[in-house]
Design a protein around this motif. Structure first.
Motif, mmCIF file in Angstrom:
data_model
loop_
_atom_site.group_PDB
_atom_site.id
_atom_site.type_symbol
_atom_site.label_atom_id
_atom_site.label_comp_id
_atom_site.label_asym_id
_atom_site.label_seq_id
_atom_site.Cartn_x
_atom_site.Cartn_y
_atom_site.Cartn_z
ATOM 1 N N ARG A 190 0.797 -1.220 0.000
ATOM 2 C CA ARG A 190 0.000 0.000 0.000
ATOM 3 C C ARG A 190 0.834 1.275 0.000
ATOM 4 O O ARG A 190 0.296 2.369 -0.154
ATOM 5 C CB ARG A 190 -0.958 -0.005 1.199
ATOM 6 C CG ARG A 190 -2.130 -0.962 1.029
ATOM 7 C CD ARG A 190 -3.053 -0.969 2.225
ATOM 8 N NE ARG A 190 -4.266 -1.712 1.923
ATOM 9 C CZ ARG A 190 -5.225 -1.965 2.819
ATOM 10 N NH1 ARG A 190 -5.084 -1.560 4.094
ATOM 11 N NH2 ARG A 190 -6.315 -2.639 2.468
ATOM 12 N N LYS A 191 2.149 1.128 0.131
ATOM 13 C CA LYS A 191 3.010 2.311 0.178
ATOM 14 C C LYS A 191 3.826 2.501 -1.089
ATOM 15 O O LYS A 191 4.057 3.633 -1.518
ATOM 16 C CB LYS A 191 3.945 2.222 1.389
ATOM 17 C CG LYS A 191 3.220 2.254 2.721
ATOM 18 C CD LYS A 191 4.211 2.166 3.871
ATOM 19 C CE LYS A 191 3.494 2.190 5.216
ATOM 20 N NZ LYS A 191 4.465 2.080 6.352
ATOM 21 N N GLU A 192 4.310 1.395 -1.695
ATOM 22 C CA GLU A 192 5.187 1.572 -2.858
ATOM 23 C C GLU A 192 5.221 0.319 -3.736
ATOM 24 O O GLU A 192 4.740 -0.739 -3.353
ATOM 25 C CB GLU A 192 6.606 1.926 -2.408
ATOM 26 C CG GLU A 192 7.264 0.893 -1.513
ATOM 27 C CD GLU A 192 8.634 1.340 -1.031
ATOM 28 O OE1 GLU A 192 9.464 1.736 -1.879
ATOM 29 O OE2 GLU A 192 8.874 1.273 0.196
ATOM 30 N N PHE A 198 11.117 -7.009 0.251
ATOM 31 C CA PHE A 198 9.668 -7.141 0.399
ATOM 32 C C PHE A 198 9.296 -8.585 0.761
ATOM 33 O O PHE A 198 8.493 -8.826 1.677
ATOM 34 C CB PHE A 198 8.997 -6.716 -0.913
ATOM 35 C CG PHE A 198 7.567 -7.157 -1.064
ATOM 36 C CD1 PHE A 198 6.542 -6.464 -0.426
ATOM 37 C CD2 PHE A 198 7.236 -8.263 -1.840
ATOM 38 C CE1 PHE A 198 5.219 -6.871 -0.568
ATOM 39 C CE2 PHE A 198 5.922 -8.676 -1.990
ATOM 40 C CZ PHE A 198 4.912 -7.969 -1.347
ATOM 41 N N LEU A 199 9.879 -9.555 0.075
ATOM 42 C CA LEU A 199 9.537 -10.955 0.309
ATOM 43 C C LEU A 199 9.990 -11.445 1.680
ATOM 44 O O LEU A 199 9.399 -12.377 2.229
ATOM 45 C CB LEU A 199 10.152 -11.832 -0.785
ATOM 46 C CG LEU A 199 9.612 -11.636 -2.201
ATOM 47 C CD1 LEU A 199 10.369 -12.521 -3.181
ATOM 48 C CD2 LEU A 199 8.121 -11.918 -2.263
ATOM 49 N N ALA A 221 -3.795 -2.456 -10.002
ATOM 50 C CA ALA A 221 -4.383 -3.328 -8.990
ATOM 51 C C ALA A 221 -3.987 -2.894 -7.578
ATOM 52 O O ALA A 221 -4.773 -3.018 -6.638
ATOM 53 C CB ALA A 221 -3.954 -4.770 -9.235
ATOM 54 N N GLN A 222 -2.764 -2.376 -7.420
ATOM 55 C CA GLN A 222 -2.278 -2.007 -6.099
ATOM 56 C C GLN A 222 -2.786 -0.654 -5.642
ATOM 57 O O GLN A 222 -2.925 -0.413 -4.445
ATOM 58 C CB GLN A 222 -0.751 -2.002 -6.090
ATOM 59 C CG GLN A 222 -0.138 -1.869 -4.704
ATOM 60 C CD GLN A 222 -0.499 -3.035 -3.808
ATOM 61 O OE1 GLN A 222 -0.116 -4.163 -4.032
ATOM 62 N NE2 GLN A 222 -1.291 -2.770 -2.773
ATOM 63 N N LYS A 257 -7.863 -1.170 -0.983
ATOM 64 C CA LYS A 257 -6.633 -1.510 -1.703
ATOM 65 C C LYS A 257 -6.152 -2.907 -1.317
ATOM 66 O O LYS A 257 -6.326 -3.350 -0.176
ATOM 67 C CB LYS A 257 -5.503 -0.536 -1.331
ATOM 68 C CG LYS A 257 -5.513 0.796 -2.010
ATOM 69 C CD LYS A 257 -4.257 1.567 -1.601
ATOM 70 C CE LYS A 257 -4.176 2.926 -2.247
ATOM 71 N NZ LYS A 257 -2.922 3.622 -1.853
ATOM 72 N N ALA A 258 -5.524 -3.576 -2.264
ATOM 73 C CA ALA A 258 -4.845 -4.826 -1.937
ATOM 74 C C ALA A 258 -3.781 -4.565 -0.877
ATOM 75 O O ALA A 258 -3.141 -3.505 -0.868
ATOM 76 C CB ALA A 258 -4.203 -5.415 -3.182
ATOM 77 N N MET A 259 -3.587 -5.515 0.021
ATOM 78 C CA MET A 259 -2.513 -5.406 0.994
ATOM 79 C C MET A 259 -1.158 -5.521 0.294
ATOM 80 O O MET A 259 -0.221 -4.790 0.601
ATOM 81 C CB MET A 259 -2.640 -6.503 2.057
ATOM 82 C CG MET A 259 -3.940 -6.474 2.836
ATOM 83 S SD MET A 259 -4.097 -5.004 3.857
ATOM 84 C CE MET A 259 -2.802 -5.291 5.043
ATOM 85 N N SER A 260 -1.066 -6.448 -0.667
ATOM 86 C CA SER A 260 0.160 -6.602 -1.450
ATOM 87 C C SER A 260 -0.161 -7.325 -2.746
ATOM 88 O O SER A 260 -1.174 -8.036 -2.855
ATOM 89 C CB SER A 260 1.236 -7.369 -0.679
ATOM 90 O OG SER A 260 0.821 -8.706 -0.440
ATOM 91 N N THR A 261 0.701 -7.137 -3.738
ATOM 92 C CA THR A 261 0.571 -7.811 -5.025
ATOM 93 C C THR A 261 1.959 -8.215 -5.506
ATOM 94 O O THR A 261 2.967 -7.613 -5.111
ATOM 95 C CB THR A 261 -0.098 -6.897 -6.071
ATOM 96 O OG1 THR A 261 0.528 -5.613 -6.036
ATOM 97 C CG2 THR A 261 -1.579 -6.733 -5.809
#
Length: 321
Positions: A173-175, A186-187, A226-227, A252-256
């Motif tokens: 949701r930030k970048e 990120f992972l 999508a994000q 918003k999606a939490m993550s993609t």
């Protein structure tokens, strides 16, 4: 083509031939593939009968314990399939969410076994190869999948289907993260713990490999749409309002994340579009948003298998840190 058929078509290893195929895939991710510099993921999908669910969980926990802290290991997650998206297939809106928990209900009624998704994340192919996943599959996971079919005395196994996938782009949701090191960071910090009861979706598609560079140029903009989209568009919190069966709002999606198979299946290449949402309704309503539909139409002509998009609940998560 159904989800399991998709996996059969795109699989690069099975328990029936674990050693060489798996490590050929790991080596292929090091040389001769277009995804050098990106994190890689061992992705396996398999089934297990309800009496074996605890053994499956213990096997995955044991792998996480062994890998945690080793160089290049980013994390591991085990997810159970609970249903399937209808909106990804462009069914009429009145079918929204109708299959959201169909698999979970079928398991509870004894009609289906559990279906699991396992993702083991690594910063690079060398770390994946060093994890010796073939040994783990033989010694820990395969015994947990053994069962005796009703009416027989023969022991058999519901064998995993697996492949090596590169993470090409991701976002929260930030970048948006588009370089190998940023995606790896990120992972290594996934937040879809079982306690949060978030919903994971994984869109399975295959495209002609000759078009893979063009497709990958288009999935980045799609991920960004999508994000970053939500409904209502003027939400004061800038994330949208909760989706529901009787509205078209969504957060918003939490993550993609977009993952590409490091090997081809004949003339085709498979992709996984992995997303985490606060609810099924948030996800389903996002597919009814004209902004998302317009972005997906740029990619849709290249898809020759799929889309099939199961819903999952996280059973186990272990990050590197």
């Amino acid at each position: 083509m159904k989800r399991r058929h998709f996996l059969i078509a795109s699989a690069t290893a099975t328990v029936a031939a674990l050693g060489a195929p798996l490590f050929r895939s790991a080596q292929a991710a090091t040389a001769g593939n277009p995804y050098k510099g990106f994190p890689v993921n061992y992705v396996a999908e398999f089934r297990a009968t309800p009496p074996h669910k605890e053994a499956v969980t213990r096997a995955v926990q044991g792998l996480a314990t062994r890998l945690k802290g080793t160089p290049g290991f980013l994390g591991i997650t085990l997810k159970q399939m609970v249903g399937t998206s209808t909106m990804v297939m462009n069914y009429p809106p009145q079918y929204k969410g109708i299959l959201a928990d169909a698999n979970e209900q079928a398991v509870q009624e004894g009609r289906l076994p559990y279906s699991f998704l396992l993702l083991v994340r690594f910063a690079d192919p060398a770390a994946l190869q060093g994890a010796k996943l073939a040994d783990w599959l033989h010694s820990a996971l395969a015994p947990a999948l053994a069962f005796t079919p009703p009416g027989t005395s023969e022991h058999t196994q519901l064998l995993p289907l697996a492949g090596i996938y590169a993470s090409l782009i991701a976002g929260d949701r930030k970048e948006i993260f588009s370089t190998g090191p940023a995606i790896a960071r990120f992972l290594a910090h996934q937040d879809d713990t079982p306690e949060r009861k978030l919903v994971t979706v994984v869109n399975h598609v295959m495209v002609p490999d000759k078009d893979h560079a063009l497709v990958e140029a288009k999935v980045g903009p799609l991920l960004k749409v999508a994000q970053n989209t939500f409904q209502p568009k003027d939400d004061a919190n800038d994330i949208g309002q909760p989706g529901a069966k009787d509205n078209r709002d969504y957060r918003k999606a939490m993550s993609t994340e977009i993952l590409a198979n490091t090997e081809t299946c004949g003339s085709l290449r498979s992709y996984l579009m992995h997303g985490v949402w606060e609810s099924v309704w948030d996800h389903e309503n996002s597919h009814l948003d004209p902004r998302f539909q317009h972005a997906f139409l740029q990619l849709a002509p290249y898809i020759v298998v799929g889309p099939v998009e199961p819903f999952y609940q996280t059973w186990f998560l272990e990050n590197r840190a």
